[in-house]
Write an enzyme that holds these catalytic residues in place. Structure first.
Site, PDB file in Angstrom:
ATOM      1  CB  SER A 117      -0.894   0.253   1.133  1.00 17.16           C
ATOM      2  OG  SER A 117      -1.562   1.351   1.402  1.00 17.16           O
ATOM      3  CE1 TYR A 141      -4.061  -2.287   4.572  1.00  6.68           C
ATOM      4  CE2 TYR A 141      -3.382   0.186   4.336  1.00  6.68           C
ATOM      5  CZ  TYR A 141      -3.920  -1.200   3.778  1.00  6.68           C
ATOM      6  OH  TYR A 141      -4.020  -1.524   2.095  1.00  6.68           O
ATOM      7  CE  LYS A 145      -1.372  -4.012   2.971  1.00  7.44           C
ATOM      8  NZ  LYS A 145      -1.503  -5.738   2.180  1.00  7.44           N
TER       9      LYS A 145
END
Length: 326
Positions: A117, A141, A145
């Protein structure tokens, strides 16, 4: 030989599955259906229902289906919610990736394309994000990643002298939109396109969060890329790994130019035929003016290109969402 798509019953993963099949590669889906849909898996494609945290299940599926490589799309993808659910986010995205890599090593599978991402960059204060920009993720998040990318890197180093050293690449992207198949659409409650579609279907007025940003029309500018283009890049990355060709550790799948939220809203009204003037709400804390990534390296190596206009992005997504209501 086949390629396993973890999260292959989800919005992005299901498009990757279709792109693999169209390229003559045999896909296998592994998905726990926590956010995916069994109906998104094409008929005839092997479907293993289960969690990436279940190592015996993952290893067994790799062996049973003669898997050559993995396209690892599964994960918890809600950046905003990850702030209040960090433990869940790390379990799914960090431990899940570790388990997949461990199962691959045990089963002798040595190729992986990781769905990363652009959240690994955080909120960079530059007009165009390149792969070498410092990584400052702003959410659990994004952090998860980035750790996933580190896991791939470290496992490749650890297996460098093995008979089958790990070969890998990570693909970073922002906002994935549209549809490449009318039977598959974005069901996320947190993404702009489905939020606007649901508002329009309900006869409500969509909202723009802030219109006083330092952009041409005052609204945020972001990368919006079509899901079919994203899926195609994953397949080319898999093909390059299978052929033993060199790849970069990571690629941005960026639009180069970006679109503003107001441009998206204008296209929504234009394409759907629903005339509306979006409400203007307050800014969301921490929202930067502009985040747009370059896709030059991916264009060089992965045949990356933005093949869809903003109207086509909206039209394909709208038609798929409307088809689901029939």
């Amino acid at each position: 030989m086949s390629w396993m798509v973890t999260g292959g019953a989800g919005y992005i993963g299901a498009h990757v599955v279709r792109a693999l099949a169209a390229a003559g590669l045999d896909p296998v889906v592994l998905d726990d259906l926590s956010s995916g849909h069994a109906g998104f898996v094409p008929e005839g494609v092997p479907f293993v229902r289960g969690s990436i945290l279940d190592r015996p299940l993952v290893e067994g599926a790799l062996r049973e289906h003669g898997v050559e490589g993995v396209i690892h799309v599964a994960g918890y993808k809600y950046a905003g919610v990850s702030v209040t659910r960090p433990l869940h986010t790390y379990a799914q995205n960090v431990e899940g990736t570790r388990v997949v890599l461990e199962a691959m090593q045990t089963a002798g599978v040595d190729k992986i394309v990781f769905s990363s991402s652009a959240a690994v960059y955080g909120t960079p204060d530059v007009p165009l994000v390149t792969e070498d920009l410092p990584k400052r993720p702003a959410s659990p998040y994004g952090e998860s990643k980035l750790i996933g990318e580190w896991l791939l890197r470290d496992q490749a180093v650890a297996t460098a002298d093995a008979a089958a050293p790990l070969r890998h690449t990570s693909l970073r992207y922002f906002n994935v939109v549209g549809s490449g198949d009318p039977s598959v659409y974005d069901t996320s409650p947190h993404n702009l396109f489905p939020i606007v579609f649901e508002k329009l279907i309900a006869g409500e007025t969509p909202q723009i969060n802030g219109d006083d940003y330092a952009t041409d029309d005052g609204t945020n500018v972001r990368d919006y890329v079509h899901v079919a283009d994203i899926a195609a890049a994953h397949v080319v990355a898999a093909q390059r790994l299978a052929a033993g060709e060199s790849v970069e550790p990571a690629y941005n799948l960026g639009s180069q130019n970006g679109l503003s939220v107001r441009e998206i809203m204008d296209a929504m009204a234009r394409v759907t035929g629903i005339d509306f003037t979006p409400k203007i709400g307050p800014r969301r804390p921490g929202d930067p003016d502009r985040i747009v990534a370059t896709g030059e390296l991916a264009a060089r190596d992965l045949e990356w290109a933005n093949r869809y206009s903003v109207d086509e992005m909206v039209r394909t997504g709208w038609e798929a969402r409307r088809a689901a209501s029939v």
